[in-house]
Design a protein around this motif. Sequence first.
Motif, PDB file in Angstrom:
ATOM      1  N   LYS A  59      23.606  -1.641   2.240  1.00 22.45           N
ATOM      2  CA  LYS A  59      23.902  -0.289   2.593  1.00 22.45           C
ATOM      3  C   LYS A  59      22.206   1.256   1.766  1.00 22.45           C
ATOM      4  N   PHE A  60      22.566   1.582   2.642  1.00 24.85           N
ATOM      5  CA  PHE A  60      21.243   2.303   2.745  1.00 24.85           C
ATOM      6  C   PHE A  60      21.035   3.625   2.336  1.00 24.85           C
ATOM      7  N   ASP A  61      20.687   3.370   1.293  1.00 31.10           N
ATOM      8  CA  ASP A  61      20.082   4.718  -0.097  1.00 31.10           C
ATOM      9  C   ASP A  61      20.156   6.664   0.774  1.00 31.10           C
ATOM     10  N   PRO A  62      21.263   6.860   1.165  1.00 26.82           N
ATOM     11  CA  PRO A  62      21.638   7.911   1.548  1.00 26.82           C
ATOM     12  C   PRO A  62      19.829   8.610   0.471  1.00 26.82           C
ATOM     13  N   GLU A  63      19.492   9.049  -0.630  1.00 24.61           N
ATOM     14  CA  GLU A  63      18.880   9.596  -1.799  1.00 24.61           C
ATOM     15  C   GLU A  63      17.410   9.376  -0.152  1.00 24.61           C
ATOM     16  N   ALA A  64      17.137   7.505   0.109  1.00 27.79           N
ATOM     17  CA  ALA A  64      15.677   7.896   0.853  1.00 27.79           C
ATOM     18  C   ALA A  64      14.973   8.907   1.651  1.00 27.79           C
ATOM     19  N   LYS A  65      14.436   9.519   1.472  1.00 25.85           N
ATOM     20  CA  LYS A  65      13.473   9.678   2.143  1.00 25.85           C
ATOM     21  C   LYS A  65      12.364   9.523   3.263  1.00 25.85           C
ATOM     22  N   GLU A 125       0.778  -1.370  -0.215  1.00 26.73           N
ATOM     23  CA  GLU A 125       0.261  -0.054  -0.418  1.00 26.73           C
ATOM     24  C   GLU A 125       0.693   1.554   0.374  1.00 26.73           C
ATOM     25  N   LEU A 126       2.092   1.186   1.314  1.00 26.74           N
ATOM     26  CA  LEU A 126       2.543   2.219   0.576  1.00 26.74           C
ATOM     27  C   LEU A 126       3.573   2.862  -0.795  1.00 26.74           C
ATOM     28  N   ARG A 127       3.782   1.576  -1.111  1.00 27.42           N
ATOM     29  CA  ARG A 127       4.776   1.351  -2.277  1.00 27.42           C
ATOM     30  C   ARG A 127       4.150   3.052  -3.373  1.00 27.42           C
ATOM     31  N   PHE A 128       2.089   2.327  -3.456  1.00 27.04           N
ATOM     32  CA  PHE A 128       1.661   3.099  -4.706  1.00 27.04           C
ATOM     33  C   PHE A 128       0.728   3.898  -3.789  1.00 27.04           C
ATOM     34  N   ASP A 129       0.978   5.207  -5.235  1.00 28.54           N
ATOM     35  CA  ASP A 129       0.708   6.370  -4.487  1.00 28.54           C
ATOM     36  C   ASP A 129      -0.911   6.297  -4.622  1.00 28.54           C
ATOM     37  N   GLY A 130      -2.026   6.732  -4.092  1.00 25.56           N
ATOM     38  CA  GLY A 130      -3.305   6.941  -4.110  1.00 25.56           C
ATOM     39  C   GLY A 130      -3.721   5.568  -3.691  1.00 25.56           C
ATOM     40  N   ARG A 183       2.193   4.538  22.265  1.00 27.67           N
ATOM     41  CA  ARG A 183       2.319   4.472  21.116  1.00 27.67           C
ATOM     42  C   ARG A 183       3.028   3.411  20.009  1.00 27.67           C
ATOM     43  N   LEU A 184       2.663   2.473  19.223  1.00 28.10           N
ATOM     44  CA  LEU A 184       3.928   2.359  18.149  1.00 28.10           C
ATOM     45  C   LEU A 184       3.719   3.013  17.266  1.00 28.10           C
ATOM     46  N   ARG A 185       3.899   3.812  16.148  1.00 27.95           N
ATOM     47  CA  ARG A 185       4.291   4.371  15.005  1.00 27.95           C
ATOM     48  C   ARG A 185       4.450   4.502  13.908  1.00 27.95           C
ATOM     49  N   VAL A 186       4.112   3.802  12.995  1.00 28.53           N
ATOM     50  CA  VAL A 186       5.399   2.986  11.961  1.00 28.53           C
ATOM     51  C   VAL A 186       5.586   4.655  11.107  1.00 28.53           C
ATOM     52  N   LEU A 187       6.407   4.104  10.879  1.00 32.63           N
ATOM     53  CA  LEU A 187       7.099   4.943   9.831  1.00 32.63           C
ATOM     54  C   LEU A 187       7.888   3.888   8.302  1.00 32.63           C
ATOM     55  N   ALA A 188       8.255   4.461   7.070  1.00 27.23           N
ATOM     56  CA  ALA A 188       8.639   4.172   6.231  1.00 27.23           C
ATOM     57  C   ALA A 188       9.669   4.881   5.122  1.00 27.23           C
ATOM     58  N   PHE A 189      10.527   4.599   5.078  1.00 26.40           N
ATOM     59  CA  PHE A 189      11.504   5.853   4.369  1.00 26.40           C
ATOM     60  C   PHE A 189      12.076   5.046   2.547  1.00 26.40           C
ATOM     61  N   ARG A 190      11.417   5.476   1.740  1.00 27.47           N
ATOM     62  CA  ARG A 190      12.028   5.707   0.535  1.00 27.47           C
ATOM     63  C   ARG A 190      12.297   6.129  -0.601  1.00 27.47           C
ATOM     64  N   SER A 191      13.032   5.914  -1.498  1.00 25.75           N
ATOM     65  CA  SER A 191      13.589   6.593  -2.575  1.00 25.75           C
ATOM     66  C   SER A 191      13.148   5.694  -4.232  1.00 25.75           C
TER      67      SER A 191
END
Length: 258
Positions: free
Chosen positions: A245-251, A16-21, A105-113
């Motif tokens: 290696k973590f992608d430095p461009e990930a936000k 769900e988080l990989r795709f917009d909308g 609370r357990l709060r979800v977050l995601a890094f994407r690039s």
Amino acid sequence: MAWQAVMPALAVLSAELRFDGLTPDVGSVETKYGNLLHALYEHIDACYAVMRCVAPAPAKPAQWHQMAVRAQKVPGAKAFEDQVIAYKNLSLGPTVNLLKHGESRLRVLAFRSRFAFTLGYFIDGPQRGGIIGPAPTVHHDGNSAFSFNRDILIHWWWLYRMSELLADVVERNIGSKMLPVSDGNGSGVVPSEAAQEWVKLCRAIAAIPPDFMPDESEKPYPLVVVPPTGASIRLEYPAPRRPNKFDPEAKIGYSGPT
């Protein structure tokens, strides 16, 4: 079962988080993963309950299983406790305590690039200045979070390690080897629906890629290997290879509802 509820929920949320909308069902993962953490903590107490049963009762009754096992001086129990105590008191325990008693609370977050996607969480709590962020009693700073990938691998390794240590205590005290259930014809473990579900779970966890949060990129992690037959599982900690290696461009692509 907590494990079997978590893995499909994480797979759905990742998609769900990989795709917009799409509207992500974050609450389901927060609840199910919180339940898993509680179950893992209760499993440690259950291990002490088993050890309590393999030795005579202490002279002075003890309310808590852990205190009773110490008073009984159960052979092998000290080795169990020496290895498990840091995991219980410094890793799993503080997280469960905040979720259960601290109104966190357990709060979800995601890094994407363009090339990477890492899903994780943090346990919220008050920080300096009155803002809410990663709880200082669990996270080392305000920019810290746990990846589900590494977290699951760590908990999975400890599940098997505790079982191994517990089996040693039981064998030492009852004087017999613990063997898998057999069908009586020498063909090994009796196949069952539950066993097949466990094999599926083992394979899913073995397939987890070593994609972690930025502050986990130099930390060790367990390797889980399951052959195609599913007849065995091999766990190695630390793994003989470094995390990706973590992608430095990930936000941060998602940081959960407020």
